[in-house]
Design an enzyme around this catalytic site. Structure first.
Site, PDB file in Angstrom:
ATOM      1  N   SER A 257       0.778  -1.235   0.000  1.00 24.99           N
ATOM      2  CA  SER A 257       0.000   0.000   0.000  1.00 24.99           C
ATOM      3  C   SER A 257       0.812   1.289   0.000  1.00 24.99           C
ATOM      4  CB  SER A 257      -0.968   0.015   1.191  1.00 24.99           C
ATOM      5  OG  SER A 257      -0.267   0.060   2.417  1.00 24.99           O
ATOM      6  N   LYS A 302      -5.900   4.708   8.355  1.00 22.41           N
ATOM      7  CA  LYS A 302      -4.788   5.465   7.786  1.00 22.41           C
ATOM      8  C   LYS A 302      -5.068   6.966   7.775  1.00 22.41           C
ATOM      9  CE  LYS A 302      -2.803   1.712   5.125  1.00 22.41           C
ATOM     10  NZ  LYS A 302      -2.273   1.239   3.837  1.00 22.41           N
TER      11      LYS A 302
END
Length: 364
Positions: A257, A302
Site C-alpha cells: 500500500s 490510515k
C-alpha cells in the site's frame, strides 16, 4: 437485608460475572488501528528513506507520508470485552479474523506474504516514477516462484528470465499463463529461458547478450477446483534494470500500500523544486508499473493516523474514496487519485494554492 440492597447486590454480582465471562470468552475477531506514518522525503531510524545514487537529486520540502495500519497477530484471539471496546472506540476497527488471515493463514505466512508484496511495491514505485520522468527502464519477465512437486520443479528456477513460450515472445507475465493454457494437460510446452544461475555473477544489463536455453516441460492438470487447465507450476513476474541506484530503506513495513507514496517521493527527489510546496501531504495506494493506483485495506485507520501527525491532504485511491469519506478526520482533505498523473496534478494544485477544483472524495 432490604430488597433494594439485595437487588443492587445481585445486579452488581451479575455484572461482575458477565465481565469475568467476557474476559475468558474468545471471539473470532481481530483489531485494526492507526499505525506509524513515515515521510518518504525524510529520514527514518537515522537514515534517508529514499536513497538515490548515480543521478542528480534535488532538495525537497514538506511531507509525502506513507501510512500504515496496526493489526493484531494471527495467533491472537480477542476476548469479548476487547471486541466490544474495539467496536465502540472511534480510532479502532474490529473485523472478522478471517478478513486479515484468510484460509487459516499463520503469522509467519502472513509476514512472508507482506514482505514479498512490499518488495514488489518498491520495484513498481521505482518503475512508475521513472516512467513519469521519461527515464528508460529495462524489464524482463522472470520466474517468480516454482511450486514444490510441480512439473516445473528442477526444470525452471526463481529468477530465470522467460524469453519465449513455444517460440512465441513473452512480453508480460500474463503471456506465460496464456500460452501454457493453450495446451491440454499432459502435453509438452517449451520455454526459452536465460537461467538465473548463469546470471549470478553478471549484471542484469548483460542479459540480452546471454545465450538462451530451451526447456521442455510436460504440463499437469490444475487442481484448484475450477475447470481443468494445463499448468507447469510457476508464477511469472517482472524484473527491472534501472539506470541508477534507488534504495528504499524502511524496515518493519509490509504489504503493497505504500507504492504510490514511494513513487511520488522518488519523483520529487529527481526533479527541481518541491512537489508539495512545503505542505504536509499523506496518502496510500498500490501502484503498478504503468502508474495505476489501486485500493488498499484499512483506509479509515490510515486517515486517522495521518491527521494525528498533522497531514492536511490525503491522497486516496479512487476505489477507497467512498469508505474514507464516511468518517473523514476534521481538518483533512481527501483527494481522489487513480493514477500517478492524477497525484502529480493534485500536488501541483496544492503547491500553487489552487485547491478549489481538487477532485475530492465523497461518501456517495
Amino acid at each position: 437485608m432490604p430488597r433494594r440492597t439485595a437487588t443492587m447486590l445481585a445486579s452488581t454480582l451479575m455484572l461482575i460475572a458477565l465481565l469475568c465471562a467476557g474476559v475468558f470468552i474468545r471471539v473470532p475477531y481481530s483489531e485494526m488501528s492507526p499505525g506509524p506514518t513515515v515521510n518518504t522525503l525524510g529520514d527514518h531510524d537515522g537514515e534517508p528513506v529514499l536513497q538515490i545514487s548515480g543521478r542528480k537529486t534535488y532538495a525537497t520540502s514538506g511531507n509525502l507520508n506513507m501510512t500504515t495500519v496496526r493489526v493484531t497477530s494471527a495467533d491472537y484471539r480477542m476476548n469479548l470485552v476487547e471486541a466490544v471496546y474495539g467496536w465502540l472506540a472511534h480510532d479502532n476497527k474490529v473485523v472478522p479474523h478471517e478478513t486479515l488471515y484468510p484460509d487459516g493463514k499463520t503469522e509467519e505466512e502472513s509476514t512472508q506474504e507482506n514482505a514479498e508484496e512490499f518488495s514488489q511495491s518498491q520495484e513498481s514505485a521505482k518503475v512508475a516514477a521513472l516512467k513519469a520522468l521519461d527515464i528508460p527502464v529495462q524489464s524482463w519477465v522472470i520466474v517468480s516462484t516454482v511450486v514444490k512437486g510441480s512439473p516445473a520443479e528442477g526444470e525452471l528456477h526463481a529468477g530465470d528470465v522467460i524469453k519465449a513460450v513455444d517460440g512465441k515472445a513473452v512480453k508480460e507475465p500474463s503471456d506465460v499463463a496464456e500460452l501454457v493454457t493453450k495446451h491440454k494437460p499432459g502435453e509438452d510446452v517449451e520455454f526459452t529461458i536465460v537461467p538465473a544461475k548463469e546470471q549470478a555473477a553478471a549484471e542484469k544489463a548483460q542479459r540480452e547478450a546471454t545465450k538462451t536455453q530451451k526447456v521442455t516441460i510436460t504440463t499437469a492438470a490444475s487442481d484448484d477446483g475450477g475447470e481443468k487447465r494445463a499448468i507447469v507450476g510457476i508464477s511469472a513476474g517482472t524484473d527491472h534494470t534501472f539506470p541508477f541506484t534507488i534504495d528504499i530503506k524502511l524496515a518493519d513495513v509490509g504489504g503493497p500500500s505504500a507504492g504510490m507514496m514511494f513513487a511520488l517521493g522518488i519523483y520529487d527527489k529527481l526533479t527541481p523544486g518541491s512537489l508539495t510546496g512545503g505542505t504536509f501531504v499523506a496518502g496510500t495506494g498500490t501502484i503498478d508499473d504503468e502508474g495505476k493506483v489501486g485500493p488498499i485495506g484499512g483506509i479509515e485507520m490510515k486517515t486517522v493516523g495521518a491527521r494525528d501527525k498533522g497531514a492536511e491532504y490525503f491522497l486516496t485511491p479512487a476505489e477507497n474514496c467512498a469508505s474514507a469519506a464516511k468518517d473523514t478526520p476534521e481538518g483533512l482533505t481527501l483527494v481522489k487519485v487513480s493514477t500517478m498523473d492524477d497525484a502529480l496534478a493534485a500536488l501541483e494544485d496544492i503547491r500553487d494554492g489552487d485547491t478549489a477544483d481538487l477532485p475530492k472524495c465523497s461518501a456517495s
